[in-house]
Design a protein around this motif. Structure first.
Motif, PDB file in Angstrom:
ATOM      1  N   MET A 134      48.380 -90.176  53.213  1.00 18.24           N
ATOM      2  CA  MET A 134      48.946 -91.476  53.581  1.00 18.24           C
ATOM      3  C   MET A 134      49.977 -91.872  52.522  1.00 18.24           C
ATOM      4  O   MET A 134      49.826 -91.552  51.351  1.00 18.24           O
ATOM      5  N   LEU A 135      50.973 -92.604  52.971  1.00 14.86           N
ATOM      6  CA  LEU A 135      51.951 -93.155  52.033  1.00 14.86           C
ATOM      7  C   LEU A 135      51.277 -94.264  51.221  1.00 14.86           C
ATOM      8  O   LEU A 135      50.682 -95.185  51.785  1.00 14.86           O
ATOM      9  N   ALA A 136      51.345 -94.165  49.904  1.00 20.22           N
ATOM     10  CA  ALA A 136      50.685 -95.165  49.062  1.00 20.22           C
ATOM     11  C   ALA A 136      51.425 -96.497  49.082  1.00 20.22           C
ATOM     12  O   ALA A 136      50.820 -97.557  48.957  1.00 20.22           O
ATOM     13  N   MET A 137      52.745 -96.430  49.244  1.00 22.95           N
ATOM     14  CA  MET A 137      53.559 -97.649  49.285  1.00 22.95           C
ATOM     15  C   MET A 137      54.950 -97.275  49.775  1.00 22.95           C
ATOM     16  O   MET A 137      55.365 -96.125  49.656  1.00 22.95           O
ATOM     17  N   ALA A 138      55.630 -98.257  50.338  1.00 22.54           N
ATOM     18  CA  ALA A 138      56.996 -98.026  50.810  1.00 22.54           C
ATOM     19  C   ALA A 138      57.892 -97.690  49.621  1.00 22.54           C
ATOM     20  O   ALA A 138      57.561 -98.007  48.482  1.00 22.54           O
ATOM     21  N   PRO A 139      59.044 -97.043  49.872  1.00 19.29           N
ATOM     22  CA  PRO A 139      59.979 -96.759  48.774  1.00 19.29           C
ATOM     23  C   PRO A 139      60.266 -98.043  47.979  1.00 19.29           C
ATOM     24  O   PRO A 139      60.498 -99.103  48.570  1.00 19.29           O
ATOM     25  N   ASN A 140      60.210 -97.944  46.663  1.00 17.45           N
ATOM     26  CA  ASN A 140      60.317 -99.157  45.844  1.00 17.45           C
ATOM     27  C   ASN A 140      60.578 -98.785  44.403  1.00 17.45           C
ATOM     28  O   ASN A 140      60.551 -97.608  44.021  1.00 17.45           O
ATOM     29  N   ASP A 141      60.764 -99.817  43.606  1.00 17.92           N
ATOM     30  CA  ASP A 141      60.758 -99.664  42.156  1.00 17.92           C
ATOM     31  C   ASP A 141      59.729-100.635  41.588  1.00 17.92           C
ATOM     32  O   ASP A 141      59.773-101.831  41.900  1.00 17.92           O
ATOM     33  N   TYR A 146      44.200 -99.434  42.153  1.00 12.98           N
ATOM     34  CA  TYR A 146      45.590 -99.561  42.584  1.00 12.98           C
ATOM     35  C   TYR A 146      46.343 -98.309  42.172  1.00 12.98           C
ATOM     36  O   TYR A 146      46.141 -97.784  41.075  1.00 12.98           O
ATOM     37  N   ILE A 147      47.214 -97.847  43.059  1.00 12.67           N
ATOM     38  CA  ILE A 147      48.144 -96.778  42.692  1.00 12.67           C
ATOM     39  C   ILE A 147      49.449 -97.456  42.299  1.00 12.67           C
ATOM     40  O   ILE A 147      50.061 -98.160  43.114  1.00 12.67           O
ATOM     41  N   ASN A 148      49.841 -97.303  41.065  1.00 14.80           N
ATOM     42  CA  ASN A 148      51.077 -97.915  40.573  1.00 14.80           C
ATOM     43  C   ASN A 148      52.210 -96.899  40.677  1.00 14.80           C
ATOM     44  O   ASN A 148      52.057 -95.738  40.276  1.00 14.80           O
ATOM     45  N   ASN A 149      53.340 -97.351  41.210  1.00 11.50           N
ATOM     46  CA  ASN A 149      54.460 -96.433  41.443  1.00 11.50           C
ATOM     47  C   ASN A 149      54.907 -95.717  40.173  1.00 11.50           C
ATOM     48  O   ASN A 149      55.340 -94.579  40.208  1.00 11.50           O
ATOM     49  N   ASN A 150      54.763 -96.410  39.031  1.00  8.33           N
ATOM     50  CA  ASN A 150      55.257 -95.858  37.771  1.00  8.33           C
ATOM     51  C   ASN A 150      54.334 -94.800  37.163  1.00  8.33           C
ATOM     52  O   ASN A 150      54.194 -94.712  35.937  1.00  8.33           O
ATOM     53  N   ASP A 198      61.151 -94.393  40.370  1.00  2.36           N
ATOM     54  CA  ASP A 198      61.907 -95.203  41.325  1.00  2.36           C
ATOM     55  C   ASP A 198      62.027 -94.373  42.604  1.00  2.36           C
ATOM     56  O   ASP A 198      62.663 -93.322  42.602  1.00  2.36           O
ATOM     57  N   THR A 199      61.378 -94.839  43.677  1.00  2.04           N
ATOM     58  CA  THR A 199      61.339 -94.024  44.907  1.00  2.04           C
ATOM     59  C   THR A 199      62.319 -94.540  45.972  1.00  2.04           C
ATOM     60  O   THR A 199      62.175 -94.246  47.149  1.00  2.04           O
TER      61      THR A 199
END
Ligand SMILES: [Ca+2]
Ligand SMILES: [Ca+2]
Ligand SMILES: [Ca+2]
Ligand SMILES: [Ca+2]
Length: 473
Positions: free
Chosen positions: A75-82, A106-110, A143-144
């Motif tokens: 699954m996608l953890a989060m939409a493209p973001n920074d 929480y899965i953090n993008n960084n 940064d995705t």
């Protein structure tokens, strides 16, 4: 601006931002680009976009093959973001972290996960830090949002959670360099993590360390990325390392900042669920995940019957020291040197199979730290000695007198004594044709092939007249 005024301005900015500006909004990005946003926690709205489909471009790489290929079960953890993070993810199992038990995160993008609160912080801190409750396979300014970069994916299993940062770019929307890494946490009941452990860090190709808002230039320098574990009490933590440049140098989890390609294709696993907070030593190697093959039978070039490999061991806590014993089932075949550097020791090992009977051998290592209580990890390295008829035939084949130089070579192999009608073939040790060069060539470009041992065959008038073993370095 005087330091206290700058500090006042930052506080002022933070106060304004936390009231009115969403992370990853246009205003946020504008301020971040100007260096006006420092590390902080801001309000997050995380709209997961269901229209984004599986990227599918993570593949198993390297010898270790610890990366789990993305498929439609992720699954996608989060939409493209920074700087955003996932919604709270509930685990179907309990995860033990230095004696604390968690069932959501929480899965953090960084490049990290956290259990008590999500984090937006994009410039990594050195561990220990009392502010962060975090497990960080690679904490840096991911940064995705870029077009060619990948995303962050996860998969929940009954006893484990797999998270993949798949070909992710860096701030500000850069995708010229991409990092692929994976984190698995478990309750210890899933063989996806090696037995006796509950966390695995696994790396594909790592290509950058630092975003532009952390003083990075083209993805490097500035503030280093941090890899490690920090529960946030200021006491229980360790670093795997900090990284800020390209290259493979590594002098241990502390000391100088290290080079990110050291992580390429490695799996590093450990147990945070033990009854002690002293973690057993970590074994670090991008090559020693499975049986090492060494070929014997070459009577002309004895040194090429040997295989060289390196392995690192880490305490990993600061201030601890290691004591290691190494034994080999065929002691005369093994030689090694140890390069100790505080919490980390690198071993350069050589197994020489000259005149060794084909079969299975092993190297057994016991690595013990001096924490309280002391912890030991055992590493077994299976070695398979294979008799190779191609090699044994070297001395008895017709020798057309052709010489190859340099050997080992990194890019161009030159041939002396070759005739204009000769064909040159490059084969791997299984006899598979890798490259060929037809007639009128005095050289062969091997810059694009992987490092390793190969055979060069010279074909003259349709006959195989010479085989030469070479090393691509
Ligand atoms: Ca970021
Ligand atoms: Ca790399
Ligand atoms: Ca270091
Ligand atoms: Ca330890």
């Amino acid at each position: 601006m005087k330091p206290f005024l700058l500090g006042f301005f930052s506080l002022f900015t933070f106060a304004v931002l936390s009231q009115s500006i969403k992370v990853d909004s246009k205003e946020y990005q504008s301020l971040k680009s100007q260096g006006l946003i420092t590390n902080q926690n801001l309000i997050n709205l995380n709209p997961v976009n269901p229209n984004i489909h599986y990227a599918g471009n993570a593949t198993k790489t390297g010898v270790c093959d610890c990366l789990i290929p993305l498929d439609t079960t992720f699954m996608l953890a989060m939409a493209p973001n920074d700087d955003l993070y996932s919604n709270s993810i509930y685990l179907p199992f309990s995860f033990s972290f230095y004696g604390a038990t968690y069932d959501s995160l929480y899965i953090n993008n960084n490049g990290n996960i956290s259990f008590t609160t999500p984090y937006n912080t994009f410039t990594a801190f050195t561990f220990p830090d009392p502010s962060f409750n975090m497990i960080a396979p690679f904490w840096a300014d991911v940064d995705t949002r870029s077009i060619n970069g990948g995303n962050v994916w996860y998969k929940l299993n009954p006893h484990s959670l797999v998270i993949v940062w798949d070909h992710v770019g860096y701030f500000n929307m850069m995708d010229d360099k991409l990092n692929t890494f994976q984190l698995i946490i478990s309750d210890g009941q899933d063989t996806i993590v090696p037995a006796g452990n509950n966390v695995s860090f696994c790396y594909g190709d790592m290509q950058w360390t630092t975003g532009a808002a952390s003083q990075g230039i083209n993805g490097f320098n500035g503030s280093p990325a941090t890899v490690g574990v920090n529960i946030g009490n200021g006491l229980d933590y360790f670093q795997v390392g900090q990284f800020d440049t390209l290259g493979t140098s590594f002098d241990g989890p502390y000391n100088t900042i290290d080079q990110v390609d050291f992580l390429d294709n490695q799996e590093i696993y450990f147990n945070l669920a033990g009854t002690t907070t002293n973690i057993p030593p970590l074994v670090m190697s991008s090559l020693i995940c499975d049986t090492i093959d060494v070929y014997t039978g070459d009577t002309l070039h004895k040194s090429l019957n040997a295989v060289d490999f390196t392995l690192g061991v880490s305490t990993p806590e600061i201030g601890q020291l290691l004591n290691t014993t190494i034994q080999c089932s065929l002691p005369s075949a093994l030689s090694y040197i140890a390069i100790p550097n505080g919490e980390f020791t690198q071993y350069n090992l050589t197994f020489n199979a000259t005149n060794v009977t084909p079969g299975m051998y092993s190297i057994e290592m016991d690595i013990t730290d001096n924490g309280v209580p002391a912890q030991t990890v055992h590493k077994s390295i299976p070695i398979r000695v294979i008799y190779d008829a191609n090699l044994s035939g070297l001395s008895s084949l017709t020798d057309a007198g052709i010489k190859v130089f340099p050997n080992p070579a990194t890019s161009i192999l030159n041939f002396e004594g070759i005739q204009s009608s000769d064909d040159i073939q490059l084969l791997d040790l299984q006899g598979k044709l890798i490259l060929s060069e037809n007639q009128h060539s005095q050289s062969l470009d091997i810059s694009m092939i992987e490092k390793g041992v190969y055979l060069v065959r010279i074909i003259r008038d349709g006959k195989h007249v010479q085989t030469i073993k070479i090393l691509k370095d």
